[in-house]
Scaffold this motif. Structure first.
Motif, PDB file in Angstrom:
ATOM      1  N   ASN A   1       0.831  -1.198   0.000  1.00 19.46           N
ATOM      2  CA  ASN A   1       0.000   0.000   0.000  1.00 19.46           C
ATOM      3  C   ASN A   1       0.867   1.250   0.000  1.00 19.46           C
ATOM      4  N   THR A   2       0.997   1.862  -1.162  1.00 17.57           N
ATOM      5  CA  THR A   2       1.913   3.005  -1.299  1.00 17.57           C
ATOM      6  C   THR A   2       1.405   4.222  -0.527  1.00 17.57           C
ATOM      7  N   ALA A   3       0.096   4.405  -0.509  1.00 20.15           N
ATOM      8  CA  ALA A   3      -0.453   5.584   0.166  1.00 20.15           C
ATOM      9  C   ALA A   3      -0.050   5.607   1.635  1.00 20.15           C
ATOM     10  N   ALA A   4      -0.156   4.468   2.298  1.00 15.79           N
ATOM     11  CA  ALA A   4       0.174   4.421   3.728  1.00 15.79           C
ATOM     12  C   ALA A   4       1.657   4.696   3.958  1.00 15.79           C
ATOM     13  N   ARG A   5       2.494   4.145   3.084  1.00 14.52           N
ATOM     14  CA  ARG A   5       3.930   4.390   3.223  1.00 14.52           C
ATOM     15  C   ARG A   5       4.255   5.857   3.049  1.00 14.52           C
ATOM     16  N   LYS A   6       3.603   6.483   2.096  1.00 13.58           N
ATOM     17  CA  LYS A   6       3.876   7.901   1.847  1.00 13.58           C
ATOM     18  C   LYS A   6       3.377   8.756   3.004  1.00 13.58           C
ATOM     19  N   ARG A   7       2.279   8.364   3.624  1.00 15.17           N
ATOM     20  CA  ARG A   7       1.800   9.128   4.770  1.00 15.17           C
ATOM     21  C   ARG A   7       2.809   9.042   5.910  1.00 15.17           C
ATOM     22  N   LYS A   8       3.391   7.861   6.082  1.00 13.95           N
ATOM     23  CA  LYS A   8       4.383   7.720   7.154  1.00 13.95           C
ATOM     24  C   LYS A   8       5.566   8.644   6.920  1.00 13.95           C
ATOM     25  N   ILE A   9       5.937   8.769   5.646  1.00 12.15           N
ATOM     26  CA  ILE A   9       7.048   9.668   5.327  1.00 12.15           C
ATOM     27  C   ILE A   9       6.636  11.113   5.580  1.00 12.15           C
ATOM     28  N   SER A  10       5.376  11.434   5.283  1.00  9.92           N
ATOM     29  CA  SER A  10       4.895  12.792   5.537  1.00  9.92           C
ATOM     30  C   SER A  10       4.950  13.118   7.017  1.00  9.92           C
ATOM     31  N   ILE A  11       4.684  12.110   7.856  1.00 13.25           N
ATOM     32  CA  ILE A  11       4.752  12.354   9.296  1.00 13.25           C
ATOM     33  C   ILE A  11       6.177  12.728   9.693  1.00 13.25           C
ATOM     34  N   LEU A  12       7.147  12.012   9.134  1.00  8.37           N
ATOM     35  CA  LEU A  12       8.550  12.334   9.439  1.00  8.37           C
ATOM     36  C   LEU A  12       8.851  13.766   9.030  1.00  8.37           C
ATOM     37  N   LYS A  13       8.324  14.143   7.861  1.00 13.31           N
ATOM     38  CA  LYS A  13       8.551  15.500   7.376  1.00 13.31           C
ATOM     39  C   LYS A  13       7.919  16.507   8.330  1.00 13.31           C
ATOM     40  N   ALA A  14       6.687  16.219   8.773  1.00 12.22           N
ATOM     41  CA  ALA A  14       5.988  17.146   9.657  1.00 12.22           C
ATOM     42  C   ALA A  14       6.728  17.302  10.984  1.00 12.22           C
ATOM     43  N   GLN A  15       7.404  16.224  11.403  1.00 13.51           N
ATOM     44  CA  GLN A  15       8.109  16.290  12.676  1.00 13.51           C
ATOM     45  C   GLN A  15       9.496  16.901  12.528  1.00 13.51           C
ATOM     46  N   GLY A  16       9.836  17.296  11.304  1.00 11.15           N
ATOM     47  CA  GLY A  16      11.132  17.919  11.082  1.00 11.15           C
ATOM     48  C   GLY A  16      12.261  16.916  10.962  1.00 11.15           C
ATOM     49  N   LYS A  17      11.916  15.638  10.823  1.00 10.42           N
ATOM     50  CA  LYS A  17      12.969  14.626  10.731  1.00 10.42           C
ATOM     51  C   LYS A  17      13.352  14.425   9.267  1.00 10.42           C
ATOM     52  N   SER A  18      13.975  15.466   8.681  1.00 15.73           N
ATOM     53  CA  SER A  18      14.233  15.424   7.233  1.00 15.73           C
ATOM     54  C   SER A  18      15.147  14.286   6.826  1.00 15.73           C
ATOM     55  N   ALA A  19      16.198  14.042   7.607  1.00 14.30           N
ATOM     56  CA  ALA A  19      17.142  12.989   7.223  1.00 14.30           C
ATOM     57  C   ALA A  19      16.438  11.643   7.143  1.00 14.30           C
ATOM     58  N   GLU A  20      15.587  11.377   8.145  1.00 16.46           N
ATOM     59  CA  GLU A  20      14.863  10.103   8.130  1.00 16.46           C
ATOM     60  C   GLU A  20      13.876  10.043   6.990  1.00 16.46           C
ATOM     61  N   ALA A  21      13.194  11.176   6.750  1.00 12.11           N
ATOM     62  CA  ALA A  21      12.228  11.207   5.654  1.00 12.11           C
ATOM     63  C   ALA A  21      12.926  10.902   4.338  1.00 12.11           C
ATOM     64  N   ILE A  22      14.110  11.496   4.162  1.00 10.34           N
ATOM     65  CA  ILE A  22      14.858  11.281   2.921  1.00 10.34           C
ATOM     66  C   ILE A  22      15.249   9.814   2.796  1.00 10.34           C
ATOM     67  N   ARG A  23      15.706   9.237   3.935  1.00  9.60           N
ATOM     68  CA  ARG A  23      16.119   7.838   3.899  1.00  9.60           C
ATOM     69  C   ARG A  23      14.953   6.929   3.515  1.00  9.60           C
ATOM     70  N   GLU A  24      13.803   7.150   4.199  1.00 11.57           N
ATOM     71  CA  GLU A  24      12.626   6.323   3.942  1.00 11.57           C
ATOM     72  C   GLU A  24      12.148   6.475   2.504  1.00 11.57           C
ATOM     73  N   LEU A  25      12.183   7.717   2.018  1.00 15.01           N
ATOM     74  CA  LEU A  25      11.707   7.968   0.670  1.00 15.01           C
ATOM     75  C   LEU A  25      12.612   7.286  -0.354  1.00 15.01           C
ATOM     76  N   ASN A  26      13.927   7.298  -0.097  1.00  7.54           N
ATOM     77  CA  ASN A  26      14.858   6.600  -0.984  1.00  7.54           C
ATOM     78  C   ASN A  26      14.552   5.113  -1.027  1.00  7.54           C
ATOM     79  N   GLU A  27      14.303   4.535   0.168  1.00  5.66           N
ATOM     80  CA  GLU A  27      13.960   3.108   0.240  1.00  5.66           C
ATOM     81  C   GLU A  27      12.688   2.830  -0.526  1.00  5.66           C
ATOM     82  N   TYR A  28      11.703   3.722  -0.345  1.00  3.28           N
ATOM     83  CA  TYR A  28      10.426   3.561  -1.034  1.00  3.28           C
ATOM     84  C   TYR A  28      10.634   3.559  -2.554  1.00  3.28           C
ATOM     85  N   LEU A  29      11.487   4.489  -3.023  1.00  6.65           N
ATOM     86  CA  LEU A  29      11.674   4.616  -4.468  1.00  6.65           C
ATOM     87  C   LEU A  29      12.439   3.442  -5.060  1.00  6.65           C
TER      88      LEU A  29
END
Lengths: 295, 204
Positions: A120-148
């Motif tokens: 389910n891509t939508a749920a994964r992307k929402r999780k990444i959005s949460i990281l972004k909202a929390q200011g955890k950019s490095a983690e968001a970038i890492r997760e997004l790379n894994e997703y891609l």
């Protein structure tokens, strides 16, 4: 307070069509969507047929943007009733938790979706959005790379990643993301132009020349892209002014910059009928022209 | 050494942030050019009379910023203004500290105007009522940015600024605010925002 249909003299069909257009264009004009959508739902629900469900979804998301939890809750309940056990509705419930900053609960919601459906891509992307909202950019970038790595064709994700990299000033990696997008969308002038902007920002003669080429390419794809036109002028004039280039390159770039300035001039003439602000812009452009021909 | 804001400048800054609540926004502040440098000019505060909203969304790219600075510089010369400050509101509400980009732009402005200020908008305190000023002002001292508390003294007339900004927010004037990005999308969009300026004057 006057209703939308009264204020703008529109029928419910026109309101429904407007909502569809905003949906298709992915506009984030949430206040307007709430105004129009709320009235449509309250006054004309019976006429909307099956369209009502996607309208509930659209209005709910807009309501979250406007802190209208009352409206979001109503829409969510209607959708839960109609589609019990739906992953799509579960995701909306998660978004509501996000809006309330209940990130742990939202994550639990998304994790439960992913347990049932790991793709389910939508749920994964929402999780990444949460990281972004929390200011955890490095983690968001890492997760997004894994997703891609798994979902290599997800353009929205590539674009989001390029923005995350730009905000971290990692222009090289941002450029890579935009290259992926240009490869799969060779006719999209916006990707070309954004790539050129990133290259320009990276700096250095090679990147400037690349940026000029891609600004030119963007213009070829859409000759009314003002950013590309301005970008062409800026990159060409910087190259021409650089001490590292030989006379031939300098001459060529002065030519490009001059051409760009004339086009910019023309565009401003077409746009403004001598308004004060436009006169200043025209003057600024003329000064730009003088500055390159003098150097 | 300190800057003060007029109602128009403060208003347009907040309207810009309100128009794009989900994006980072930035812009410039302009002040009237001083005729000559008086001996103790550091005691007279610089009055920022207007604000030019620049971009929303991805801020950290150079080319359009350079274009904006060039065009706005020319406009300033025509109107005897000088670029005196830079404001930014970050994408995340809780993030109200200046980032590397804000400091870079601020430093660039300070090159041409030594008393330049950098202003960050604190979105956590942003309300329709505008009961308190929501800015943090940074002054440039020896290559560093020093934070200064923002209170009613930082405004030409805080009561007026509060009243008018709140009224324009209620009236959703931000829907018609034009920033430089809007201008690049359609050259007919006027980034000097004459209509909003009129509304501000009208309410004064």
């Amino acid at each position: 307070m006057a209703s939308v249909s009264e204020m703008y003299d529109v029928t419910w069909e026109e309101m429904r069509d407007k909502l569809r257009k905003w949906r298709e264009d992915n506009h984030r004009n949430s206040e307007q969507i709430v105004d129009v959508g709320e009235e449509l739902i309250n006054e004309h629900a019976s006429k909307l047929g099956d369209d009502i469900w996607i309208i509930y979804e659209q209005v709910m998301i807009a309501a979250l943007d406007c802190s209208r939890d009352d409206l979001a809750w109503t829409c969510l309940q209607e959708l839960k009733r109609q589609f019990p056990g739906s992953q799509r509705v579960k995701r909306l419930a998660g978004m509501r938790l996000e809006a309330l900053e209940k990130y742990e609960d939202a994550n639990k919601q998304y994790d439960s979706i992913l347990q049932d459906d790991p793709t389910n891509t939508a749920a994964r992307k929402r999780k990444i959005s949460i990281l972004k909202a929390q200011g955890k950019s490095a983690e968001a970038i890492r997760e997004l790379n894994e997703y891609l790595e798994q979902f290599v064709g997800d353009q929205e994700a590539w674009h989001e990643l390029s923005e995350l990299y730009i905000n971290e000033h990692d222009y090289g990696k941002a450029a890579f993301c935009l290259e992926e997008l240009m490869m799969t969308n060779p006719h999209n002038h916006l990707y070309c132009e954004q790539y050129a902007e990133v290259k320009y920002t990276q700096g250095g003669l090679e990147n400037l020349e690349l940026s000029r080429k891609y600004f030119a390419q963007a213009l070829k794809l859409n000759n009314r892209n003002m950013r590309a036109l301005f970008g062409l002028y800026m990159s060409a004039s910087h190259i021409a002014a650089s001490p590292k280039v030989n006379a031939t390159v300098k001459k060529a770039n002065v030519k490009y910059a001059t051409w760009a300035t004339n086009q910019i001039n023309r565009a401003y003439q077409l746009a403004g009928r001598g308004t004060k602000e436009n006169k200043c812009s025209v003057k600024a452009v003329e000064e730009m022209l003088e500055s390159i021909t003098m150097s | 050494m300190s800057i003060k804001l007029t109602t128009q400048a403060y208003c347009k800054m907040l309207l810009h942030a309100a128009k794009y609540p989900h994006c980072a926004v930035n812009g410039l502040l302009v002040a009237e050019k001083q005729k000559e440098k008086k001996k103790d000019s550091h005691s007279t505060p610089i009055l920022c009379v207007d604000c030019i909203p620049l971009f929303h969304g991805t801020l950290a790219l150079a080319p359009m910023l350079e274009v904006a600075l060039t065009l706005i510089d020319t406009w300033c010369k025509e109107n005897k203004y000088v670029i005196a400050g830079y404001y930014q509101a970050n994408e995340r509400t809780k993030d109200f500290r200046p980032n590397q980009f804000a400091e870079k732009v601020g430093a660039r402005i300070a090159e041409n105007f030594s008393e330049a200020a950098m202003i960050m908008v604190d979105s956590t305190r942003f309300t329709m009522g505008c009961y308190e000023p929501i800015l943090t002002i940074y002054d440039h001292h020896e290559n560093k940015w020093k934070c200064r508390d923002c209170n009613a003294d930082c405004f030409e007339d805080w009561c007026e600024a509060q009243k008018i900004t709140s009224a324009l927010l209620e009236g959703r004037s931000y829907e018609s605010l034009i920033d430089f990005d809007n201008h690049l999308d359609d050259l007919r969009n006027d980034w000097t925002n004459p209509e909003i300026n009129k509304s501000v004057l009208h309410l004064c």
